[in-house]
Write a protein that holds these residues in place. Structure first.
Motif, PDB file in Angstrom:
ATOM      1  N   VAL A   1       0.787   2.992 -10.199  1.00  0.00           N
ATOM      2  CA  VAL A   1       1.889   2.359  -9.470  1.00  0.00           C
ATOM      3  C   VAL A   1       2.862   3.466  -9.080  1.00  0.00           C
ATOM      4  N   LYS A   2       3.228   3.515  -7.833  1.00  0.00           N
ATOM      5  CA  LYS A   2       4.140   4.564  -7.362  1.00  0.00           C
ATOM      6  C   LYS A   2       5.552   4.298  -7.851  1.00  0.00           C
ATOM      7  N   GLU A   3       6.144   5.311  -8.439  1.00  0.00           N
ATOM      8  CA  GLU A   3       7.513   5.186  -8.952  1.00  0.00           C
ATOM      9  C   GLU A   3       8.496   5.781  -7.954  1.00  0.00           C
ATOM     10  N   PRO A   4       9.682   5.253  -7.818  1.00  0.00           N
ATOM     11  CA  PRO A   4      10.184   4.017  -8.414  1.00  0.00           C
ATOM     12  C   PRO A   4       9.943   2.790  -7.536  1.00  0.00           C
ATOM     13  N   GLU A   5       9.592   3.027  -6.244  1.00  0.00           N
ATOM     14  CA  GLU A   5       9.528   1.896  -5.313  1.00  0.00           C
ATOM     15  C   GLU A   5       8.457   0.866  -5.668  1.00  0.00           C
ATOM     16  N   GLY A   6       7.353   1.287  -6.273  1.00  0.00           N
ATOM     17  CA  GLY A   6       6.325   0.332  -6.688  1.00  0.00           C
ATOM     18  C   GLY A   6       6.861  -0.650  -7.719  1.00  0.00           C
TER      19      GLY A   6
ATOM     20  N   GLU B   1       0.866  -1.182   0.000  1.00  0.00           N
ATOM     21  CA  GLU B   1       0.000   0.000   0.000  1.00  0.00           C
ATOM     22  C   GLU B   1       0.901   1.231   0.000  1.00  0.00           C
ATOM     23  N   PHE B   2       0.538   2.238  -0.751  1.00  0.00           N
ATOM     24  CA  PHE B   2       1.385   3.417  -0.894  1.00  0.00           C
ATOM     25  C   PHE B   2       0.514   4.670  -0.946  1.00  0.00           C
ATOM     26  N   THR B   3       1.169   5.836  -0.897  1.00  0.00           N
ATOM     27  CA  THR B   3       0.476   7.115  -1.054  1.00  0.00           C
ATOM     28  C   THR B   3       1.134   7.911  -2.169  1.00  0.00           C
ATOM     29  N   SER B   4       0.345   8.764  -2.801  1.00  0.00           N
ATOM     30  CA  SER B   4       0.816   9.784  -3.748  1.00  0.00           C
ATOM     31  C   SER B   4       1.517   9.263  -4.995  1.00  0.00           C
ATOM     32  N   ALA B   5       0.942   8.296  -5.652  1.00  0.00           N
ATOM     33  CA  ALA B   5       1.476   7.870  -6.947  1.00  0.00           C
ATOM     34  C   ALA B   5       0.846   8.727  -8.029  1.00  0.00           C
ATOM     35  N   GLU B   6       1.653   9.300  -8.889  1.00  0.00           N
ATOM     36  CA  GLU B   6       1.151  10.143  -9.977  1.00  0.00           C
ATOM     37  C   GLU B   6       0.221  11.229  -9.452  1.00  0.00           C
ATOM     38  N   GLY B   7       0.454  11.660  -8.216  1.00  0.00           N
ATOM     39  CA  GLY B   7      -0.324  12.743  -7.649  1.00  0.00           C
ATOM     40  C   GLY B   7      -1.642  12.354  -7.011  1.00  0.00           C
ATOM     41  N   ASP B   8      -2.153  11.130  -7.254  1.00  0.00           N
ATOM     42  CA  ASP B   8      -3.442  10.812  -6.661  1.00  0.00           C
ATOM     43  C   ASP B   8      -3.617   9.356  -6.249  1.00  0.00           C
ATOM     44  N   GLY B   9      -2.600   8.536  -6.294  1.00  0.00           N
ATOM     45  CA  GLY B   9      -2.707   7.169  -5.799  1.00  0.00           C
ATOM     46  C   GLY B   9      -3.397   6.194  -6.720  1.00  0.00           C
ATOM     47  N   TYR B  10      -3.636   6.610  -7.957  1.00  0.00           N
ATOM     48  CA  TYR B  10      -4.365   5.760  -8.891  1.00  0.00           C
ATOM     49  C   TYR B  10      -3.432   5.195  -9.948  1.00  0.00           C
TER      50      TYR B  10
END
Length: 159
Positions: free
Chosen positions: A144-149, A133-142
């Motif tokens: 895959v979060k880069e780069p850690e995702g 689970e992550f926060t703030s991917a591409e500004g809205d969580g919708y």
């Protein structure tokens, strides 16, 4: 059967729902008889999760067991297909297919609770389910979060 360990099903949003349900339906009907390389799902949900939760409540199942396989088959044939179950052989090794699920906690379109529910139900049936689970991917969580995702995805694919 040799190439099944190199086959992965996955998707994002509705693609996750499609991939996870395809896997469960193919498992239930005996169309998949050996483990796949893996399942990947991002920012999505598991179809029929509430019905599966009700079915699983109060049961002590070992994920990946023959009992888990039988439960999936019964649910598919009795509740979804509404046809009588043929005598399908139980191939519970299919449920050793590893699964990786990921979801943004701030996803404005698909609530993270649906991803968490998919993880909880899947963990009752499948031997290995990884959750991120992550926060703030591409500004809205919708997404895959880069780069850690992507690092988590590569780690999962490597074994």
């Amino acid at each position: 059967m040799g190439d099944f360990p190199h086959i992965y099903l996955g998707g994002i949003r509705q693609g996750m729902a499609t991939a996870s349900w395809t896997f469960l339906a193919a498992t239930a009907t005996g169309r998949i008889q050996v483990p796949l390389g893996g399942l990947l799902g991002f920012c999505g949900w598991l179809p029929f999760a509430q019905q599966l939760e009700r079915l699983l409540s109060g049961l002590s199942l070992i994920p990946g067991s023959a009992q888990s396989q039988s439960l999936i088959s019964g649910f598919y044939f009795d509740e979804i297909a509404e046809i009588s179950r043929s005598d399908q052989p139980v191939h519970n090794s299919v449920l050793s297919t590893p699964m990786f699920l990921s979801h943004g906690s701030d996803d404005p379109w698909v609530p993270v609770e649906l991803g968490r529910q998919a993880c909880q139900v899947s963990r009752r049936l499948i031997v290995r389910v990884d959750w991120q689970e992550f926060t703030s991917a591409e500004g809205d969580g919708y997404w895959v979060k880069e780069p850690e995702g992507f690092d988590h995805i590569l780690k999962f694919l490597e074994g």
